[in-house]
Design a protein around this motif. Structure first.
Motif, short mmCIF file in Angstrom:
data_model
loop_
_atom_site.label_atom_id
_atom_site.label_comp_id
_atom_site.label_asym_id
_atom_site.label_seq_id
_atom_site.Cartn_x
_atom_site.Cartn_y
_atom_site.Cartn_z
N THR A 145 46.74 44.86 32.07
CA THR A 145 46.37 44.64 33.47
C THR A 145 44.95 45.11 33.74
N THR A 146 44.63 46.32 33.33
CA THR A 146 43.31 46.88 33.62
C THR A 146 42.32 46.69 32.48
N LYS A 147 42.81 46.35 31.29
CA LYS A 147 42.02 46.27 30.05
C LYS A 147 41.49 47.64 29.63
N LYS A 148 42.13 48.69 30.10
CA LYS A 148 41.77 50.04 29.68
C LYS A 148 42.26 50.27 28.25
N ILE A 149 41.38 50.81 27.40
CA ILE A 149 41.77 51.17 26.03
C ILE A 149 42.51 52.50 26.09
N LEU A 150 43.77 52.49 25.67
CA LEU A 150 44.63 53.68 25.79
C LEU A 150 44.61 54.55 24.54
N SER A 151 44.52 53.93 23.38
CA SER A 151 44.43 54.67 22.12
C SER A 151 43.73 53.78 21.11
N TYR A 152 43.21 54.39 20.04
CA TYR A 152 42.30 53.61 19.20
C TYR A 152 42.11 54.27 17.83
N SER A 153 41.63 53.45 16.91
CA SER A 153 41.29 53.94 15.58
C SER A 153 40.42 52.91 14.88
N GLU A 154 39.70 53.35 13.88
CA GLU A 154 38.93 52.46 13.02
C GLU A 154 39.28 52.78 11.57
N SER A 258 36.20 50.48 37.67
CA SER A 258 36.29 50.48 36.21
C SER A 258 37.76 50.44 35.79
N PRO A 259 38.04 50.08 34.53
CA PRO A 259 39.42 50.15 34.04
C PRO A 259 40.03 51.53 34.26
N ASP A 260 39.25 52.60 34.02
CA ASP A 260 39.74 53.96 34.24
C ASP A 260 40.16 54.18 35.68
N GLN A 261 39.31 53.76 36.64
CA GLN A 261 39.59 54.00 38.05
C GLN A 261 40.85 53.27 38.50
N ILE A 262 40.98 52.01 38.13
CA ILE A 262 42.16 51.24 38.54
C ILE A 262 43.41 51.88 37.95
N PHE A 263 43.34 52.21 36.68
CA PHE A 263 44.49 52.77 35.98
C PHE A 263 44.91 54.10 36.61
N GLU A 264 43.96 55.03 36.77
CA GLU A 264 44.29 56.36 37.26
C GLU A 264 44.78 56.32 38.70
N GLU A 265 44.14 55.50 39.55
CA GLU A 265 44.56 55.43 40.94
C GLU A 265 45.96 54.85 41.07
N TYR A 266 46.25 53.82 40.29
CA TYR A 266 47.57 53.21 40.40
C TYR A 266 48.65 54.13 39.84
N ILE A 267 48.36 54.79 38.72
CA ILE A 267 49.34 55.70 38.13
C ILE A 267 49.62 56.87 39.07
N LYS A 268 48.57 57.37 39.72
CA LYS A 268 48.75 58.47 40.68
C LYS A 268 49.65 58.01 41.83
N LYS A 269 49.40 56.80 42.32
CA LYS A 269 50.22 56.24 43.39
C LYS A 269 51.67 56.08 42.92
N TYR A 270 51.84 55.63 41.68
CA TYR A 270 53.17 55.45 41.10
C TYR A 270 53.91 56.79 41.05
N ASP A 271 53.20 57.85 40.60
CA ASP A 271 53.81 59.17 40.51
C ASP A 271 54.22 59.70 41.87
N MET A 272 53.39 59.44 42.90
CA MET A 272 53.70 59.92 44.23
C MET A 272 54.93 59.22 44.78
N ASN A 273 55.02 57.91 44.50
CA ASN A 273 56.15 57.12 45.04
C ASN A 273 57.46 57.45 44.34
N THR A 274 57.38 57.84 43.07
CA THR A 274 58.60 58.11 42.32
C THR A 274 58.93 59.59 42.20
N GLY A 275 57.97 60.44 42.61
CA GLY A 275 58.20 61.88 42.52
C GLY A 275 58.04 62.43 41.13
N GLU A 276 57.43 61.64 40.22
CA GLU A 276 57.22 62.11 38.88
C GLU A 276 55.98 62.98 38.80
N SER A 277 55.86 63.74 37.71
CA SER A 277 54.67 64.58 37.55
C SER A 277 54.11 64.40 36.15
#
Length: 277
Positions: A145-154, A258-277
């Motif tokens: 969705t965001t095209k954020k690179i989550l993990s990586y290797s070469e 940025s991919p980081d901003q979209i990802f972090e903002e949405y995940i934070k919103k998700y955590d607030m709505n579900t009560g997760e930490s």
């Protein structure tokens, strides 16, 4: 489609020009004319008293009343104010309504680049790329969705240990709904090793092979183009990934993010709505 610039966007533009960015580059990034960028730079140099004043109390009351009665947007209110003889900037109306959270009720769909998109982590793609036959492979897990690179290797070879390291690098346990693996060497290694155990430890219940790998791989073409062009200007893969994830290039809600901003903002919103930490 013209893009509406908010206060955060303007600050980014001013700071970027100070760092050496060209006006034409910023105009393309925000989908506005170079003249609009120049106008923002000019306004930033004016003394505070010379800038647009705040909305008057009468203008604020007019906006409040219209919102309370009709729940209409800033563009409609702008034209209504003009028809009543108020000479007020659309940007001031827009910013006032944004601060007061006067937003029209919509569904919870995520809007990225003007289109509805799945929430981040709905699908994470395990993909690989090799610039030329003699170059090393890049193996990435990318949020589709965001095209954020989550993990990586070469690595010069794609082995089960290399893939395991990439899966271990997914530090978002329990949130990934589906892991899609590009068909070919990655899917063969996954299905013939204990990598499924690592995926289950990460809370990933659905793992599928990307049967249309050419099409999905093509959706990451810009990522791989940036990798080929810029990876070698960084001292490490980590530096490249951080740079790529922090580039403000995607239209998200009412700004460029940025991919980081979209990802972090949405995940934070998700955590607030579900009560997760």
């Amino acid at each position: 489609m013209k893009y509406m610039l908010n206060t955060e966007d303007r600050k980014f533009i001013i700071d970027s020009v100070k760092k050496g960015y060209k006006v034409t580059e910023l105009a393309r990034m925000f989908n506005v004319t170079p003249r609009r960028i120049q106008q923002i730079l000019h306004e930033s140099e004016l003394p505070e008293s010379s800038r647009d004043s705040e909305l008057t109390e009468e203008e604020k009351k007019f906006i409040d009343d219209l919102w309370d009665k009709y729940r209409i947007g800033s563009r409609t209110i702008y034209y209504l104010l003009r028809s009543k003889g108020f000479n007020v900037s659309y940007y001031k109306i827009y910013n006032y309504m944004k601060v007061k959270r006067m937003v029209q009720i919509k569904d919870n769909a995520l809007i990225v680049n003007g289109k509805k998109a799945e929430p981040p982590l709905s699908t994470v793609l395990l993909d690989y790329h090799q610039r030329s036959f003699n170059d090393q492979y890049a193996i990435f897990c990318v949020d589709m969705t965001t095209k954020k690179i989550l993990s990586y290797s070469e690595s010069m070879k794609i082995t089960s240990d290399v893939v395991a390291a990439v899966l271990d690098g997914l530090n978002i346990s329990g949130k990934i709904k589906r892991l899609m693996i590009r068909s070919g060497v990655l899917s063969l290694i996954y299905n013939s090793s204990n990598l499924g155990y690592i995926a289950r430890k990460k809370g990933i219940s659905e793992v599928v092979t990307d049967k249309g790998s050419s099409r999905v791989h093509l959706s990451l073409s810009k990522l791989w183009q940036n990798y080929d062009k810029y990876r070698w200007t960084f001292n490490s893969l980590e530096e490249f990934v951080n740079w790529y994830n922090e580039r403000p290039v995607t239209r998200f809600e009412d700004r460029i993010a940025s991919p980081d901003q979209i990802f972090e903002e949405y995940i934070k919103k998700y955590d607030m709505n579900t009560g997760e930490s």
